[in-house]
Design a protein around this motif. Structure first.
Motif, mmCIF file in Angstrom:
data_model
loop_
_atom_site.group_PDB
_atom_site.id
_atom_site.type_symbol
_atom_site.label_atom_id
_atom_site.label_comp_id
_atom_site.label_asym_id
_atom_site.label_seq_id
_atom_site.Cartn_x
_atom_site.Cartn_y
_atom_site.Cartn_z
ATOM 1 N N GLU A 86 -43.589 78.502 -25.526
ATOM 2 C CA GLU A 86 -44.094 77.172 -25.163
ATOM 3 C C GLU A 86 -43.172 76.109 -25.754
ATOM 4 O O GLU A 86 -42.853 75.109 -25.125
ATOM 5 C CB GLU A 86 -45.523 76.980 -25.702
ATOM 6 N N GLY A 87 -42.768 76.353 -27.002
ATOM 7 C CA GLY A 87 -41.858 75.424 -27.664
ATOM 8 C C GLY A 87 -40.556 75.301 -26.901
ATOM 9 O O GLY A 87 -40.008 74.213 -26.760
ATOM 10 N N ALA A 88 -40.064 76.412 -26.381
ATOM 11 C CA ALA A 88 -38.785 76.392 -25.666
ATOM 12 C C ALA A 88 -38.887 75.551 -24.397
ATOM 13 O O ALA A 88 -37.943 74.846 -24.032
ATOM 14 C CB ALA A 88 -38.359 77.812 -25.328
ATOM 15 N N VAL A 89 -40.030 75.619 -23.722
ATOM 16 C CA VAL A 89 -40.202 74.825 -22.495
ATOM 17 C C VAL A 89 -40.156 73.338 -22.829
ATOM 18 O O VAL A 89 -39.392 72.575 -22.227
ATOM 19 C CB VAL A 89 -41.539 75.165 -21.801
ATOM 20 N N THR A 90 -40.959 72.930 -23.813
ATOM 21 C CA THR A 90 -40.971 71.508 -24.154
ATOM 22 C C THR A 90 -39.628 71.094 -24.772
ATOM 23 O O THR A 90 -39.178 69.977 -24.570
ATOM 24 C CB THR A 90 -42.118 71.179 -25.120
ATOM 25 N N ALA A 91 -38.995 72.016 -25.493
ATOM 26 C CA ALA A 91 -37.682 71.701 -26.068
ATOM 27 C C ALA A 91 -36.676 71.417 -24.974
ATOM 28 O O ALA A 91 -35.877 70.477 -25.064
ATOM 29 C CB ALA A 91 -37.197 72.857 -26.940
ATOM 30 N N ALA A 92 -36.723 72.217 -23.901
ATOM 31 C CA ALA A 92 -35.772 72.027 -22.803
ATOM 32 C C ALA A 92 -35.951 70.651 -22.172
ATOM 33 O O ALA A 92 -34.981 69.927 -21.926
ATOM 34 C CB ALA A 92 -35.995 73.120 -21.757
ATOM 35 N N VAL A 93 -37.206 70.278 -21.965
ATOM 36 C CA VAL A 93 -37.495 68.985 -21.343
ATOM 37 C C VAL A 93 -37.111 67.845 -22.293
ATOM 38 O O VAL A 93 -36.523 66.845 -21.892
ATOM 39 C CB VAL A 93 -38.983 68.913 -20.953
ATOM 40 N N LEU A 94 -37.445 68.035 -23.569
ATOM 41 C CA LEU A 94 -37.111 67.016 -24.555
ATOM 42 C C LEU A 94 -35.601 66.834 -24.662
ATOM 43 O O LEU A 94 -35.097 65.709 -24.773
ATOM 44 C CB LEU A 94 -37.700 67.400 -25.917
ATOM 45 N N ALA A 95 -34.871 67.948 -24.599
ATOM 46 C CA ALA A 95 -33.412 67.860 -24.702
ATOM 47 C C ALA A 95 -32.862 66.999 -23.577
ATOM 48 O O ALA A 95 -32.005 66.129 -23.799
ATOM 49 C CB ALA A 95 -32.798 69.261 -24.659
ATOM 50 N N LEU A 96 -33.378 67.199 -22.357
ATOM 51 C CA LEU A 96 -32.923 66.400 -21.215
ATOM 52 C C LEU A 96 -33.192 64.910 -21.450
ATOM 53 O O LEU A 96 -32.324 64.059 -21.258
ATOM 54 C CB LEU A 96 -33.660 66.821 -19.949
ATOM 55 N N THR A 97 -34.417 64.615 -21.881
ATOM 56 C CA THR A 97 -34.791 63.220 -22.094
ATOM 57 C C THR A 97 -33.916 62.599 -23.180
ATOM 58 O O THR A 97 -33.399 61.491 -23.032
ATOM 59 C CB THR A 97 -36.273 63.132 -22.525
ATOM 60 N N ALA A 98 -33.755 63.337 -24.280
ATOM 61 C CA ALA A 98 -33.013 62.801 -25.417
ATOM 62 C C ALA A 98 -31.536 62.623 -25.093
ATOM 63 O O ALA A 98 -30.911 61.661 -25.546
ATOM 64 C CB ALA A 98 -33.190 63.717 -26.621
ATOM 65 N N VAL A 99 -30.988 63.526 -24.294
ATOM 66 C CA VAL A 99 -29.581 63.376 -23.920
ATOM 67 C C VAL A 99 -29.383 62.079 -23.134
ATOM 68 O O VAL A 99 -28.395 61.366 -23.318
ATOM 69 C CB VAL A 99 -29.093 64.600 -23.117
ATOM 70 N N GLY A 100 -30.360 61.755 -22.285
ATOM 71 C CA GLY A 100 -30.297 60.492 -21.550
ATOM 72 C C GLY A 100 -30.262 59.301 -22.494
ATOM 73 O O GLY A 100 -29.446 58.396 -22.353
ATOM 74 N N LEU A 101 -31.145 59.341 -23.494
ATOM 75 C CA LEU A 101 -31.206 58.245 -24.470
ATOM 76 C C LEU A 101 -29.913 58.153 -25.271
ATOM 77 O O LEU A 101 -29.363 57.077 -25.498
ATOM 78 C CB LEU A 101 -32.391 58.491 -25.418
ATOM 79 N N SER A 102 -29.429 59.316 -25.667
ATOM 80 C CA SER A 102 -28.227 59.389 -26.491
ATOM 81 C C SER A 102 -27.000 58.886 -25.724
ATOM 82 O O SER A 102 -26.143 58.194 -26.270
ATOM 83 C CB SER A 102 -28.043 60.835 -26.934
#
Lengths: 301, 231
Positions: free
Chosen positions: A6-22
């Protein structure tokens, strides 16, 4: 085990969002407080598109996967030209301006989409049971316990995020537009003196950043739901991830997203969600004190 | 070819340049001399459109360019070697040069030509620009500007902090570019560094240009320099 997945799924989505911000912060030096709203907008648009398309769930979802990020990207580019450019990309004023954009997007969504949380059907969703092992009298044995399962869709989200992140990396390192973006990031004035249309690069970067958030949201709506207040959490977590990973560092952002989400998942299961949040915030504080450039950030002024 | 017509410019409300006028002809090296803070770098930035003009005009080949957005100006054929080199440090040598080549869509031939002038860069193409030595960085800054096949070259203290052999190498390239018909505006603080190659020398002081003299006159009579620079 389940918490990890479950963590990996949310991590994948979070990574996408954060890369956009970064990306937006790295190139434009703009702290985009409205980033979470672009995420939300992606989810809401995904619902609209899936709703209007009708037919099989996969058709609507596939359409949403393309339409929502592109539309959000266009809105972001418009916001860049209409607002951020006017305030001259001044660091303080852009924060205030993006807070304004946040509320405009949020309230317009409330007025049109309404306060309900609505689900989008996943395009495919087969249950995949997961094996577990145990040492019994007969020795080592594998079995499939009831309730321990994931869905094919969740695995697809992880895979899709990986592909998108890889594409972003290739875009930045291998293509012409990536070269222009990095040159602008390194030295805006010299970039201008070498004919790089910095204004246009900024609009594109802002659009890509918002588009990534929207894409992440489209991927997650079949699992969670689309709601007009859903932008807050991803914004906060993206900031945490970007600070820990180092601003502008793509691998750092990804690693930090995985670290935060996996630990969050595991600690939430075994201890409490509050403890997970406390630890994440503590980690941010420690990183800021001992390694202000982030775990992967290069030393720079 | 380049003409500054009574330009006034500055940062925000702080005016730096007052009625500065200059001309540079093709195949000529005009050296802009002045003390620290006299407005030399500001003049360069004003030409590149990096600073808005308060009044006056910059003309290139007879056309006014001061109204153009800054990113359009290099495309006309103006190469800029900024003070302190301002390389894209995290990019490789090759990528820095590619950015120069992109400005006017110059191709492989131009790159070969430029690398012919700076053979040391050829060995370092895949190296990050910020790992080069000071002299090599200056070569790269010049090479990057030459990659856009400039008709006019602006150079801001290109010999600052370099060892004599590097200064000599750069000086040779400058003279070669002049002989190919490029107009060159060279900013310097140190007179002796440029007097031997300059065609004309313009003095600037407190944002006003005082005088423009033939370099030969200065070479003949050193007291003129002392009077203008007040040293």
């Amino acid at each position: 085990m389940l918490a990890t997945l479950e963590g990996a799924v949310t991590a994948a989505v979070l990574a996408l969002t954060a890369v956009g911000l970064s990306l937006v912060f790295g190139v434009m030096r703009v702290v985009n407080v409205a980033h979470g709203e672009f995420f939300m907008l992606g989810a809401v648009l995904a619902w609209w598109v899936a709703h209007l398309a009708g037919g099989h769930a996969a058709v609507g979802f596939g359409l949403a996967l393309v339409v929502a990020p592109v539309l959000v990207g266009l809105i972001a580019a418009l916001a860049d030209v209409a607002v951020l450019k006017r305030v001259g990309y001044d660091p303080e004023r852009t924060i205030v301006a993006t807070i304004g954009i946040l509320y405009i997007i949020q309230q317009v969504t409330l007025m049109t989409y309404g306060p309900d949380a609505r689900p989008v059907e996943p395009p495919f969703n087969t249950r995949i049971p997961l094996p577990w092992f145990e040492f019994t009298d007969q020795g080592f044995a594998l079995y499939w316990p009831w309730g321990l399962s994931t869905t094919s869709y969740k695995l697809a989200v992880i895979g899709a995020s990986g592909v998108v992140l890889l594409t972003v990396r290739l875009l930045m390192t291998r293509t012409r537009i990536g070269l222009l973006m990095r040159a602008t990031q390194l030295d805006r004035e010299t970039a201008l003196a070498f004919g790089i249309p910095v204004d246009r690069v900024y609009a594109v970067v802002f659009a890509i950043g918002a588009g990534l958030a929207a894409l992440a949201a489209v991927l997650i709506v079949p699992i969670s739901q689309a709601h007009y207040l859903m932008g807050g959490d991803p914004l906060l977590l993206s900031f945490i991830v970007v600070i820990i990973g180092g601003l502008g560092s793509l691998p750092g952002t990804v690693v930090a997203a995985i670290l935060i989400r996996l630990s969050d998942g595991i600690i939430s299961v075994f201890f409490s969600p509050t403890l997970a949040k406390i630890l994440a915030t503590l980690l941010v504080a420690l990183v800021l004190v001992f390694r202000p450039q982030g775990l992967f950030g290069g030393a720079r002024a | 070819m380049l003409e500054l017509d009574a330009i006034n410019a500055g940062y925000g409300r702080a005016q730096i340049l007052r009625d500065v006028s200059l001309t540079v002809a093709p195949g000529e090296i005009l050296c802009l001399l002045g003390r620290n803070g006299a407005g030399k770098t500001t003049t360069m930035k004003a030409i590149m459109g990096l600073l808005p003009l308060m009044s006056g005009a910059v003309r290139f080949k007879g056309e006014p360019i001061s109204d153009l957005p800054a990113h359009r100006i290099p495309g006309l054929g103006i190469g800029y070697v900024p003070q302190g080199r301002r390389l894209f440090g995290e990019l490789t040598v090759a990528q820095n040069l590619e950015i120069g080549l992109m400005v006017r869509r110059a191709g492989r031939d131009t790159l070969e030509d430029v690398l012919g002038l700076f053979p040391r860069l050829r060995e370092r193409m895949q190296q990050r620009a910020d790992t080069l030595s000071g002299g090599e960085q200056q070569m790269l800054a010049m090479a990057r500007a030459l990659c856009l096949e400039p008709e006019l070259l602006l150079m801001d203290e290109p010999t600052e902090g370099l060892q004599p052999s590097m200064i000599e190498a750069i000086r040779q390239v400058v003279v070669l570019m002049r002989d190919r018909g490029t107009g060159i505006l060279l900013v310097e603080q140190r007179v002796d560094a440029v007097l031997s190659i300059a065609d004309r020398v313009a003095f600037i002081e407190n944002g006003r240009n005082v005088d423009t003299l033939d370099a030969s006159a200065l070479r003949a009579d050193h007291s003129l320099i002392e009077r203008h620079l007040g040293v």
